[in-house]
Every structure is written in C-alpha cells, then in structure tokens.
Design a protein around this motif. Structure first.
Motif, PDB file in Angstrom:
ATOM      1  N   PHE A  76       0.835  -1.200   0.000  1.00  0.00           N
ATOM      2  CA  PHE A  76       0.000   0.000   0.000  1.00  0.00           C
ATOM      3  C   PHE A  76       0.875   1.258   0.000  1.00  0.00           C
ATOM      4  O   PHE A  76       0.625   2.212  -0.749  1.00  0.00           O
ATOM      5  CB  PHE A  76      -0.909  -0.002   1.233  1.00  0.00           C
ATOM      6  N   GLY A  77       1.917   1.292   0.822  1.00  0.00           N
ATOM      7  CA  GLY A  77       2.779   2.456   0.908  1.00  0.00           C
ATOM      8  C   GLY A  77       3.529   2.731  -0.381  1.00  0.00           C
ATOM      9  O   GLY A  77       3.718   3.898  -0.770  1.00  0.00           O
ATOM     10  N   ILE A  78       3.981   1.676  -1.080  1.00  0.00           N
ATOM     11  CA  ILE A  78       4.695   1.876  -2.341  1.00  0.00           C
ATOM     12  C   ILE A  78       3.783   2.510  -3.386  1.00  0.00           C
ATOM     13  O   ILE A  78       4.182   3.444  -4.099  1.00  0.00           O
ATOM     14  CB  ILE A  78       5.240   0.525  -2.845  1.00  0.00           C
ATOM     15  N   VAL A  79       2.547   2.010  -3.475  1.00  0.00           N
ATOM     16  CA  VAL A  79       1.611   2.576  -4.450  1.00  0.00           C
ATOM     17  C   VAL A  79       1.254   4.011  -4.077  1.00  0.00           C
ATOM     18  O   VAL A  79       1.191   4.911  -4.936  1.00  0.00           O
ATOM     19  CB  VAL A  79       0.342   1.700  -4.541  1.00  0.00           C
ATOM     20  N   GLU A  80       1.020   4.263  -2.792  1.00  0.00           N
ATOM     21  CA  GLU A  80       0.625   5.609  -2.358  1.00  0.00           C
ATOM     22  C   GLU A  80       1.722   6.632  -2.610  1.00  0.00           C
ATOM     23  O   GLU A  80       1.466   7.734  -3.096  1.00  0.00           O
ATOM     24  CB  GLU A  80       0.275   5.579  -0.872  1.00  0.00           C
ATOM     25  N   GLN A  81       2.981   6.275  -2.293  1.00  0.00           N
ATOM     26  CA  GLN A  81       4.046   7.261  -2.474  1.00  0.00           C
ATOM     27  C   GLN A  81       4.271   7.575  -3.944  1.00  0.00           C
ATOM     28  O   GLN A  81       4.715   8.668  -4.291  1.00  0.00           O
ATOM     29  CB  GLN A  81       5.325   6.789  -1.801  1.00  0.00           C
ATOM     30  N   SER A  82       3.997   6.593  -4.858  1.00  0.00           N
ATOM     31  CA  SER A  82       4.144   6.897  -6.281  1.00  0.00           C
ATOM     32  C   SER A  82       3.156   7.969  -6.731  1.00  0.00           C
ATOM     33  O   SER A  82       3.388   8.653  -7.729  1.00  0.00           O
ATOM     34  CB  SER A  82       3.931   5.625  -7.108  1.00  0.00           C
ATOM     35  N   ILE A  83       2.071   8.140  -5.963  1.00  0.00           N
ATOM     36  CA  ILE A  83       1.083   9.182  -6.275  1.00  0.00           C
ATOM     37  C   ILE A  83       1.519  10.531  -5.716  1.00  0.00           C
ATOM     38  O   ILE A  83       1.311  11.577  -6.345  1.00  0.00           O
ATOM     39  CB  ILE A  83      -0.294   8.784  -5.703  1.00  0.00           C
ATOM     40  N   VAL A 106       9.797   6.082   4.186  1.00  0.00           N
ATOM     41  CA  VAL A 106       9.037   5.874   5.417  1.00  0.00           C
ATOM     42  C   VAL A 106       7.569   5.554   5.159  1.00  0.00           C
ATOM     43  O   VAL A 106       6.920   4.928   5.991  1.00  0.00           O
ATOM     44  CB  VAL A 106       9.150   7.120   6.337  1.00  0.00           C
ATOM     45  N   ASP A 107       7.029   5.957   4.010  1.00  0.00           N
ATOM     46  CA  ASP A 107       5.596   5.765   3.773  1.00  0.00           C
ATOM     47  C   ASP A 107       5.210   4.292   3.868  1.00  0.00           C
ATOM     48  O   ASP A 107       4.244   3.922   4.548  1.00  0.00           O
ATOM     49  CB  ASP A 107       5.223   6.331   2.398  1.00  0.00           C
ATOM     50  N   GLY A 108       5.964   3.426   3.180  1.00  0.00           N
ATOM     51  CA  GLY A 108       5.652   1.998   3.237  1.00  0.00           C
ATOM     52  C   GLY A 108       5.812   1.430   4.634  1.00  0.00           C
ATOM     53  O   GLY A 108       4.984   0.632   5.092  1.00  0.00           O
ATOM     54  N   PHE A 109       6.842   1.851   5.336  1.00  0.00           N
ATOM     55  CA  PHE A 109       7.061   1.391   6.709  1.00  0.00           C
ATOM     56  C   PHE A 109       5.902   1.808   7.613  1.00  0.00           C
ATOM     57  O   PHE A 109       5.430   1.025   8.447  1.00  0.00           O
ATOM     58  CB  PHE A 109       8.380   1.964   7.224  1.00  0.00           C
ATOM     59  N   GLN A 110       5.455   3.037   7.450  1.00  0.00           N
ATOM     60  CA  GLN A 110       4.364   3.569   8.272  1.00  0.00           C
ATOM     61  C   GLN A 110       3.093   2.740   8.102  1.00  0.00           C
ATOM     62  O   GLN A 110       2.452   2.342   9.079  1.00  0.00           O
ATOM     63  CB  GLN A 110       4.131   5.028   7.872  1.00  0.00           C
ATOM     64  N   HIS A 111       2.730   2.459   6.857  1.00  0.00           N
ATOM     65  CA  HIS A 111       1.532   1.659   6.602  1.00  0.00           C
ATOM     66  C   HIS A 111       1.727   0.212   7.061  1.00  0.00           C
ATOM     67  O   HIS A 111       0.768  -0.432   7.517  1.00  0.00           O
ATOM     68  CB  HIS A 111       1.190   1.696   5.112  1.00  0.00           C
TER      69      HIS A 111
END
Length: 570
Positions: free
Chosen positions: A425-432, A463-468
C-alpha cells in the motif's frame, strides 16, 4: 560413560550419555543460538553405538572445516559453524567421565577420578613397598607408585589426560625426595646430584649466525640429546649442541639460509588475497550476501535509467521498491514467524496483487468522494478505508488456507503478512505523492522550500511503506487470532482493524490541522510502541488466549482434542 562438552559463546555445557541435546534458535532448545540465520530446531546430538552423533534437523546447513555436513560422529574435538562457514561457532568435545586406575607395585589400585593425582605417603627404607595414592586425570588410568627400596621412595602422581599410565621407576638411595610422575616411565638418574640443585644435562641455548656453540654444565653420566639443526633463514647458524664432557651430542649440521629474494611471492599474495578460495566458497549461495551487490549498484543504475524519464513518479517507484525489501527483512527479524515456506510465499504474492487492485478500484474512489482530513470524521473515514484495504486480503487468505488446505497458520505469520500488505500500500501511495514533492523542489524560490520538497520526497520513499506496514501488521496479527479462535472472531476482527484505523486517522488529522509536525511525531511514536509491543508478546498473547475458556473454539493447539473423550478439563 562418555560425556559431551559443548562450548558456545564462552560457556561450557556438559551432557551425560543418553541425553538428547537440541541446538537451535528456539528458546526450547538445550543450547539456544539466537541468530536469525540459524534454524529454530537446527540440530540434535545423541549417543549411539559409535559414540556421539550430530544430526541436522532444520533447514539451515551446518559446516565443519568449511564444508556442509548433515550428520557426523563427534570425535575428541570438533569445531562446528551454523548456517554458514562464518556463522555462530560451537566446539564439541567428548571425554570419558570415569576411568579405572592400574594397580601399582604395592598392590593398591589407583582410582581413576576426574581430578589430578595427589602425592601419596612415602615409605621408610626396608619397609613395605610404596602405595600409590595419586589419582588419574579425568577418565584415564593412573599409574602405580614407585616400589620402596632402601630409601625414601615417593609415590606416583596421576597420569595426565590422554595418556595411559605406566609403572614408575625406582630411585636409589642418593636420589633424594624427587617426585616420580606416573603415566610415563621416569628416567633413572644414576648417581646424580640431589634434585634440589636442579642439575640439568647440557644447558642449551639458541645459536644464531655462526655464534660459538654453547657449552653444557659438566655432569655425571648420561648422554646429551643430538644437536638440532639451525633455523632456515639465518646464514650458517650452528645448531644446538650438548655441553659437558660426558655427553655424546656433537655439533649439528647447519642448514643453509634462504635469501629473501627467493621467497615465493605468489604464495604470499595467495594467502592474503585468496581469490581462488573465495570463488569456491559455498557462502556465495547465501541470499543475504548476494543482495549486497544489487543494493550497492542500483542507485547508480537508477541515475542512468531515469535520466531521460518523463514521468515524475518513476523515481518514487524505483526507490520505494529499493527500500521495501530492507523493511521486510526488518519485520521478519522482529516478528520471527515460525516458518516461511512455499505456501507463505504464494499467500504473500496474492496479498500484494489484491492490495494493488483494491486500492485503485475502491480505496482511492472512497477517499476522493467521502474523505476530508480537515475533520476528525473525515479522517476516520480515511483511516478505516485504508486499513480495511490492507486487512481484507490477509483475512481472505487466512480463510482460504483454512477451508482449502485445512490448515491454520501461526498468528505471527499473519502478522508478517499484514506488513506485506502495508508495504505494498505504501509503495503505491508514495508513487502518487512523490511527483508533487519533486515539482516543489523544481519550482522552489528559496532554499527552505527546496529542503521541504526534498525531505517530503525522502519521507514518502523511505518511510511511507514502513508507516503503513506498522499499522497493517497489528491488524494482521488480530486477523490470525480471529481465524484460529472462532468463538471471538468478530470482536477480534473489529478490535484489530479499529486500533490501527484510529491511529491512522489521528496521524492524518494532526498533520493536516496543526502547523507543526510534532503532534504527528507523537502519534507515530505511539504506533511504533504498539507495533513493537506486539512483536515482543505475540506468542505470549496467543498462549494466554489458548488457555482462556472464553476464546476456545477451533485453534492450532486445540485441534488435537477433537474427540469429546479427549477434551481437556477446564
């Protein structure tokens, strides 16, 4: 009886014959090796007809002298490395725990106890022969005492470890009170001075570079040992020479020195830079070592590959995928699931695919139409929407494994699967979000604006992926508990999804409403403490739930009591 001694990490463990010794990462083993590369039940040692035998029982290999072995007999001393030739090292040794002494001339049998022999009593000249009172070293036979002749004869001591005791020799009247060591025949010093004067045959000293050979002290009788050759490398050094007139040792033949220019420089460099042995080392087959190569080269490759890219999301994708495996290894080390096999890998791939599809089809639509992080209610919508997106594939996978494979996995396995969903989820979100950060850097009119853009990009990527994953891991643990304990399935699911959803909502709300990020830091710190707490106590929580009648239904441990007459008492 044969005793096994295992030395690990400075500690010595002793095991008697008939004991089964278990070694591994699990705390249930007799010797615990707390390293992630070591199997939970790595190996066991047992005593068989041929002696102590090592048998591998886990997936990780065992190495002896740099070579992998699965089973071997333990000799007097063996050095063993676990998981890799450079892995945790253990030293195995065997010894007899009891030995029987040999009878001395006096007729008394020496006890083969595990301590060094003490001096026995002496006998006056003309009386009965001396009685050996010494004890042998551990597991080996001691020797008899010297027979009492017309003098004070001292008794024998215990034989040193590893040597069979032999009879001691007598001393004539002038021998004095010299101790005789049992275990090897003593020399007969005929007519020498008293031992207290320490009369050694032929004092010897090293003789370098053609120096004059040393002369020994004159003495009475005996023969000097032959001279030893000179050391190579010294030009014409004379050998050791026996001294006194009654010694027969003469000058030894000196070996010619080897000039430094003739040293084998190839061997010198081969020892210090052993490229050939590196190429044949089995340690290259370990995935962690091989991962170092791409992780060192990929950033340079990214610079070349994306230098002509027209999409601002490409760097975000690249670096997020670069960092995600490192976070996954960290989560695996913290959670320590029991086993990761083919089934778990297939489940993980399915969770990744489901999360990506659901996020684009459902999650983004709900966030765009019903979410507003400027209000606490809108933030709760975002929190529940995104946490359900990550928890749903874990729940579906757990149910499918239960219904199709008739198998229940440990809650810690689903704990790890939750982090997989969160990283995805974090990988997809940060690409946005990363394109906006890059645009801010490009259009910045001040250094502070550029710094904020660069830090925002780094936060999203690293950090986004780690956070999620932190939030989704907690919900994954509760999903595993709910599947294994169906009596409280609904409350467990609601609690497992609500805890991370509320934390997620508070994080988004505080970062949107407050002008400072310090409030968000507190929320993140609380989330991390919660996650780490569950990594520490996941197994303990599962055990307490299993023993509590309020949760009993179908569970991993309760399936063995499927028959009514086998059910345990409350």
């Amino acid at each position: 009886m044969s005793t096994l001694q295992v030395t690990f990490n400075g500690r010595i463990f002793s095991f008697a014959q008939g004991t089964i010794v278990r070694i591994g990462r699990s705390s249930e083993n007799d010797i615990v090796v707390n390293e992630p590369t070591v199997s939970r039940r790595h190996a066991q040692l047992s005593f068989e007809a041929s002696g102590w035998v090592w048998q591998n029982s886990g997936q990780a290999p065992t190495f002896v002298a740099g070579q992998p072995v699965a089973q071997f007999a333990v000799g007097q001393q063996v050095d063993v490395c676990l998981a890799s030739p450079q892995g945790p090292s253990l030293q195995l040794a065997t010894a007899a725990s009891h030995g029987q002494g040999a009878p001395g001339p006096g007729g008394t049998e020496l006890a083969g106890a595990g301590t060094a022999g003490a001096l026995g009593q002496t006998n006056v000249a003309g009386q009965s022969p001396g009685v050996g009172a010494g004890q042998a070293a551990a597991g080996y036979a001691g020797a008899g005492a010297a027979a009492g002749a017309a003098a004070y004869a001292s008794p024998g001591q215990g034989a040193p470890a590893g040597y069979a005791g032999g009879p001691a020799q007598e001393y004539p009247a002038s021998a004095g009170q010299q101790s005789n060591y049992a275990g090897a025949p003593a020399q007969d010093y005929a007519g020498q001075q008293n031992y207290g004067q320490q009369n050694y045959p032929g004092a010897q000293q090293q003789n370098f570079a053609g120096a004059v050979p040393a002369q020994g002290y004159p003495d009475q009788g005996g023969a000097a040992p032959p001279g030893m050759p000179g050391f190579p490398g010294y030009q014409g050094g004379a050998g050791y020479q026996g001294g006194g007139p009654n010694y027969q040792g003469g000058p030894a033949a000196a070996q010619p020195g080897i000039p430094l220019s003739q040293l084998d420089m190839g061997s010198f460099f081969e020892i210090l830079i052993p490229v050939k042995s590196w190429l044949h080392d089995r340690g290259w087959r370990q995935g962690i070592r091989l991962l170092i190569i791409p992780y060192a080269l990929l950033p340079l490759i990214f610079l070349q590959v994306f230098s002509g890219s027209t999409s601002l999301s490409s760097p975000g994708w690249a670096y997020s995928l670069y960092v995600a495996p490192l976070w996954l290894l960290t989560f695996w080390y913290l959670i320590r699931p029991p086993v990761i096999g083919k089934l778990e890998v297939v489940v993980g791939i399915g969770i990744v695919i489901w999360t990506i599809v659901w996020l684009h089809v459902v999650t983004i639509y709900i966030n765009n139409h019903f979410a507003n992080t400027h209000s606490i209610l809108g933030s709760l919508v975002v929190g529940y929407n995104e946490e359900v997106t990550k928890a749903l594939p874990v729940l579906i996978a757990a149910i499918l494994v239960l219904k199709i494979r008739k198998q229940k996995l440990d809650p810690r396995t689903w704990f790890l699967m939750g982090t997989v969903a969160g990283l995805t989820f974090g990988i997809v979100e940060q690409s946005i979000y990363t394109p906006a950060a890059l645009i801010q850097i490009h259009g910045a009119h001040a250094i502070s604006e550029a710094d904020v853009g660069a830090l925002s990009f780094a936060f999203r990527v690293f950090v986004d992926g780690f956070q999620h994953a932190v939030w989704a891991g907690v919900s994954g643990f509760f999903v595993g508990m709910a599947v294994n304990y169906r009596r409280r399935r609904i409350p467990l699911l609601l609690l497992g999804i609500s805890i991370p959803s509320i934390l997620h909502a508070l994080n988004d709300y505080t970062l949107t409403v407050f002008s400072t990020v310090w409030v968000g830091v507190l929320v993140q710190a609380l989330s991390l403490l919660l996650f780490l707490g569950y990594t520490l106590s996941a197994s303990a929580i599962e055990r307490r739930v299993r023993r509590n009648p309020n949760f009993r239904g179908q569970s991993i441990m309760m399936e063995r009591f499927s028959q009514p007459e086998q059910a345990p008492s409350p």
